[in-house]
Design a protein around this motif. Structure first.
Motif, mmCIF file in Angstrom:
data_model
loop_
_atom_site.group_PDB
_atom_site.id
_atom_site.type_symbol
_atom_site.label_atom_id
_atom_site.label_comp_id
_atom_site.label_asym_id
_atom_site.label_seq_id
_atom_site.Cartn_x
_atom_site.Cartn_y
_atom_site.Cartn_z
ATOM 1 N N LYS A 198 63.215 -56.152 -51.517
ATOM 2 C CA LYS A 198 64.641 -55.892 -52.154
ATOM 3 C C LYS A 198 65.908 -56.459 -52.017
ATOM 4 C CE LYS A 198 68.194 -52.279 -51.885
ATOM 5 N NZ LYS A 198 67.430 -51.621 -53.344
ATOM 6 N N SER A 241 61.171 -52.745 -61.883
ATOM 7 C CA SER A 241 61.402 -52.018 -60.770
ATOM 8 C C SER A 241 62.760 -52.588 -59.779
ATOM 9 C CB SER A 241 60.204 -54.510 -59.870
ATOM 10 O OG SER A 241 58.869 -53.696 -60.457
ATOM 11 N N PRO A 242 63.046 -51.637 -60.282
ATOM 12 C CA PRO A 242 64.884 -51.536 -59.932
ATOM 13 C C PRO A 242 64.696 -51.690 -58.163
ATOM 14 C CG PRO A 242 63.901 -49.309 -60.313
ATOM 15 C CD PRO A 242 62.930 -50.065 -60.813
ATOM 16 N N GLU A 243 63.846 -51.452 -57.309
ATOM 17 C CA GLU A 243 63.911 -51.602 -56.274
ATOM 18 C C GLU A 243 63.576 -52.724 -55.377
ATOM 19 O OE1 GLU A 243 65.589 -48.840 -54.374
ATOM 20 O OE2 GLU A 243 65.504 -47.501 -56.008
ATOM 21 N N GLU A 244 63.021 -53.912 -55.909
ATOM 22 C CA GLU A 244 62.487 -54.834 -55.465
ATOM 23 C C GLU A 244 63.113 -56.239 -56.802
ATOM 24 O OE1 GLU A 244 57.990 -55.373 -56.256
ATOM 25 O OE2 GLU A 244 58.504 -53.834 -54.342
ATOM 26 N N PRO A 250 68.584 -56.359 -57.596
ATOM 27 C CA PRO A 250 68.392 -54.528 -57.569
ATOM 28 C C PRO A 250 69.754 -54.267 -57.372
ATOM 29 C CG PRO A 250 66.928 -55.099 -56.627
ATOM 30 C CD PRO A 250 67.384 -56.814 -56.241
ATOM 31 N N ASP A 251 70.453 -54.882 -56.469
ATOM 32 C CA ASP A 251 71.702 -53.983 -56.241
ATOM 33 C C ASP A 251 72.958 -54.679 -55.964
ATOM 34 O OD1 ASP A 251 71.092 -55.098 -53.618
ATOM 35 O OD2 ASP A 251 70.979 -52.821 -52.961
#
Length: 144
Positions: free
Chosen positions: A51, A21-24, A83-84
């Motif tokens: 996110k 689940s890289p976007e959240e 995620p980021d």
């Protein structure tokens, strides 16, 4: 700095959940007993902005705690992902932390998708990083 030993199987599970689940933000709980950390309980993130924030689904959280008690375990850690951004507690993470003495794990995918995990103990508005070491809990002869 304190040291925490986490089973390799749990660490691998957390990293895989974050990568799926890289976007959240993913989130959940980890149980423990007197011998150490035992089981990962992923819980659905019900935050409006998944996110950048996480909120444990109340029903999922209650079910996880109930299962822990039935197994003679207790809440040992809370985990979520960024995620980021780096695996550092945000102001919101610190302000919303409600379980003193419980390990707080953050998994980051911020470095080009390469996962990184850090652990913290949060007391009041202070987050102290802990050293995480891996406990090899893979069965002998396993190819894991």
């Amino acid at each position: 700095m304190s040291v925490v030993r986490l089973p390799r199987s749990i660490v691998n599970q957390l990293l895989q959940l974050a990568q799926k689940s890289p976007e959240e933000e993913i989130c959940g709980l980890i149980s423990r007993d007197q011998r150490g950390f035992k089981k990962c309980y992923p819980v659905v993130n019900v935050a409006d902005d998944k996110k950048h924030f996480f909120a444990l689904d109340p029903k999922g959280q209650i079910e996880a705690i109930r299962s822990m008690r039935e197994q003679g375990e207790e809440l040992g850690a809370i985990f979520h992902s960024h995620p980021d951004s780096p695996p550092l507690p945000s102001l919101a993470d610190i302000e919303q932390h409600e379980y003193p003495g419980v390990l707080y794990l953050i998994i980051s995918l911020g470095k080009k998708g390469v996962p990184e995990m850090r652990g913290y103990h949060i007391h009041g508005r202070e987050a102290g990083e802990v050293v995480i070491t891996l406990l090899d809990d893979t069965p002998q002869g396993s190819s894991e």
